[in-house]
Enzyme design. Sequence first.
Site, PDB file in Angstrom:
ATOM      1  N   HIS A 134       0.812  -1.231   0.000  1.00 11.43           N
ATOM      2  CA  HIS A 134       0.000   0.000   0.000  1.00 11.43           C
ATOM      3  C   HIS A 134       0.840   1.273   0.000  1.00 11.43           C
ATOM      4  O   HIS A 134       0.289   2.363  -0.081  1.00 11.43           O
ATOM      5  CB  HIS A 134      -0.939   0.043   1.206  1.00 11.43           C
ATOM      6  CG  HIS A 134      -1.984  -1.032   1.206  1.00 11.43           C
ATOM      7  ND1 HIS A 134      -2.798  -1.266   0.127  1.00 11.43           N
ATOM      8  CD2 HIS A 134      -2.327  -1.941   2.155  1.00 11.43           C
ATOM      9  CE1 HIS A 134      -3.617  -2.276   0.418  1.00 11.43           C
ATOM     10  NE2 HIS A 134      -3.343  -2.704   1.639  1.00 11.43           N
ATOM     11  N   ASP A 170      -2.724 -10.942  -1.757  1.00 15.55           N
ATOM     12  CA  ASP A 170      -3.217 -10.360  -0.502  1.00 15.55           C
ATOM     13  C   ASP A 170      -4.725 -10.079  -0.670  1.00 15.55           C
ATOM     14  O   ASP A 170      -5.174  -9.771  -1.772  1.00 15.55           O
ATOM     15  CB  ASP A 170      -2.459  -9.052  -0.261  1.00 15.55           C
ATOM     16  CG  ASP A 170      -2.623  -8.477   1.140  1.00 15.55           C
ATOM     17  OD1 ASP A 170      -1.648  -8.541   1.901  1.00 15.55           O
ATOM     18  OD2 ASP A 170      -3.710  -7.940   1.435  1.00 15.55           O
ATOM     19  N   HIS A 172      -6.260  -7.570   0.201  1.00 16.24           N
ATOM     20  CA  HIS A 172      -6.436  -6.157  -0.151  1.00 16.24           C
ATOM     21  C   HIS A 172      -5.782  -5.879  -1.505  1.00 16.24           C
ATOM     22  O   HIS A 172      -4.749  -6.468  -1.832  1.00 16.24           O
ATOM     23  CB  HIS A 172      -5.789  -5.264   0.911  1.00 16.24           C
ATOM     24  CG  HIS A 172      -6.368  -5.428   2.288  1.00 16.24           C
ATOM     25  ND1 HIS A 172      -5.930  -6.399   3.155  1.00 16.24           N
ATOM     26  CD2 HIS A 172      -7.350  -4.759   2.933  1.00 16.24           C
ATOM     27  CE1 HIS A 172      -6.619  -6.311   4.289  1.00 16.24           C
ATOM     28  NE2 HIS A 172      -7.501  -5.325   4.174  1.00 16.24           N
ATOM     29  N   ASP A 259      -4.011 -12.955   4.328  1.00 20.17           N
ATOM     30  CA  ASP A 259      -5.192 -12.446   5.019  1.00 20.17           C
ATOM     31  C   ASP A 259      -6.501 -12.788   4.307  1.00 20.17           C
ATOM     32  O   ASP A 259      -7.533 -12.199   4.591  1.00 20.17           O
ATOM     33  CB  ASP A 259      -5.082 -10.923   5.241  1.00 20.17           C
ATOM     34  CG  ASP A 259      -4.746 -10.165   3.971  1.00 20.17           C
ATOM     35  OD1 ASP A 259      -4.555 -10.810   2.927  1.00 20.17           O
ATOM     36  OD2 ASP A 259      -4.669  -8.925   4.027  1.00 20.17           O
TER      37      ASP A 259
END
Lengths: 396, 213
Positions: A134, A170, A172, A259
């Site tokens: 990120h 991931d 995200h 995750d």
Amino acid sequence: MMPEAAYIYSPEQLNYKFSEDHPFNQRRLSLTLDLLKELGALEQHQIFPARMATDQELLLIHEEEYIKAVKSASTGLVQSSYSSTFGIGTEDTPAFPNMHEAAAWLVGGTLAAVDMVFELGYKHALNLGGGLHHGFRGKASGFCVYNDSSIAIEYMRRKYQARVLYVDTDAHHGDGVQWAFYNDPDVCTLSIHESGRFLFPGTGNVNERGHGEGNGYTFNIPLEAFTEDESFLQSYRKAFTEVVEYFKPDVIVTQNGADAHYYDPLTHLCGTSKIFLEIPKLAHELAHKYCEGRWIAVGGGGYDIWRVVPRAWSAIWLEMSGQTDLFKQSLPESWLKRWQKETDAVLPDSWYDQPDMYPPIPRKNEINLKNERTLNKALEPIFKKKTDNEKQNVLL
Amino acid sequence: MKIKDIMIKNVISAKPELAIKDALQIMKENKIRHLPVVNEENSVIGIISDRDLKDASPSVFAADQKELLEKPVSEVMITDVLTAFTNDFVEEAAHMMTENQISCLPIEKNGKLSGIITETDLLHTLVRLTGADAPSSRLELEVPNRSGMLSDVAAIIKDHKINIQSVLVYPSNDQTKKILVFRLRSMDLRMLIQSLKESDYAVLWPEQLGMRT
């Protein structure tokens, strides 16, 4: 003969710590390292130190003003404007002492992994301390300060003129890496994640395909919440195999956020440990098929640090180093005993989760169908190119 | 948000004497579907769409009617053009477009053509209004339909030092309730959700398992 795989680790990587109760917790690295050692799957001679990335290396991606701000936040000098300008001092990325050094060590780990592959002839290298996808050029976001993958990719671009395929599993969206190379036709990014309608950061739509010369080199597969293993893996396998064949990279970088699991407190994809055994398996296979084995793997998110991350991340190393037979055994007694004391969560003793871990999900068919549509839409340009080529061949 | 904030400023237009075939070519090259037609003073006197032009084009089987394509656009353009002004609100323009079933609006300023907006621009605006263009998480609540609820919820968000990217408020199917949708600049909403639940708010998203259909 050259050994196949290198494991990058330095204790300095544990210093990336926002606070005691922050969900991003690098104890994951210790838990994983210990699990691999107890399994007898990781020898001292396979472990190589990370290093601290230099300012010059950070500048490959990040803006000078931003690096300055991180450095001053590191010494406790946080200005109130930092949170809006640089994303530092927010709930997600609070400042902490020596934050710059800690973040630069994570970057240096991924750069060390690159050097193992490009300088020392290792086929694969793993830096679980990396994967901070990120991080933006001039802003911290979503627990990430410096973007090690972006820096490592730019480093490979400049030093070895390599064409890089980045694959991010991931839960995200891998926004930082995507935007860093959005205009670049020599870096292809593929992110498979929980749809931004449901989850941070909100981006990662199918129609984000790159810009200018980079158009056609960004792929996004946003999956529905409650997707589960079967549909996740189907999307992953199809997308990865199609994209690697289309792009023909020199090296593959995989970001292995752990995750997407049912136990993860921040996401809703409802995977089991099975996906984490399968993800590196395909990456390994495709790296050999298309890149003479060159495969650099990094960590990423993963917020159930007890029941999910150690198994998920160990699985990458076991795959990389050809020790997947160990999946048939239970997790070592000694490891379970040592760490069970530290947590209330019940540590699993098997590599595979029980199928009845969570109740059946209604709307399953609808979710699978929707994901299938998304996948086809994301890969449409590749399919189109294929049919165009076939027509050409017929005409010739 | 005003139209001037979202409109396309370097608008491509046509003069009335432009030949139909040239207009088609311009639209094809620029991947656009509408051309406002302007006079010498740059005032809008008509509009043509690719559909109008194709309707006016001869059939591919009628090769002897090719001269039709040489006719000026002024002969086929729509002259009662609906336009909006740079200082109109975006929602007024959206309303005008849905009401009249048109997909594009030329924008005037002081009687001159100043820009253009299309359905696509409005959809982009919707994406921005819902805050999904910057890193953020979604929070959806159902609250009683009475004054002060938004403020109460915002105060709890403020206590958690989380910045709000955008807010939407809309009626629930249950008329005694309203739905609040926030985009919040944080990756971890758990503590906030806990506070909201402790204050008896109905959190529709995030939820732990997809039982809601």
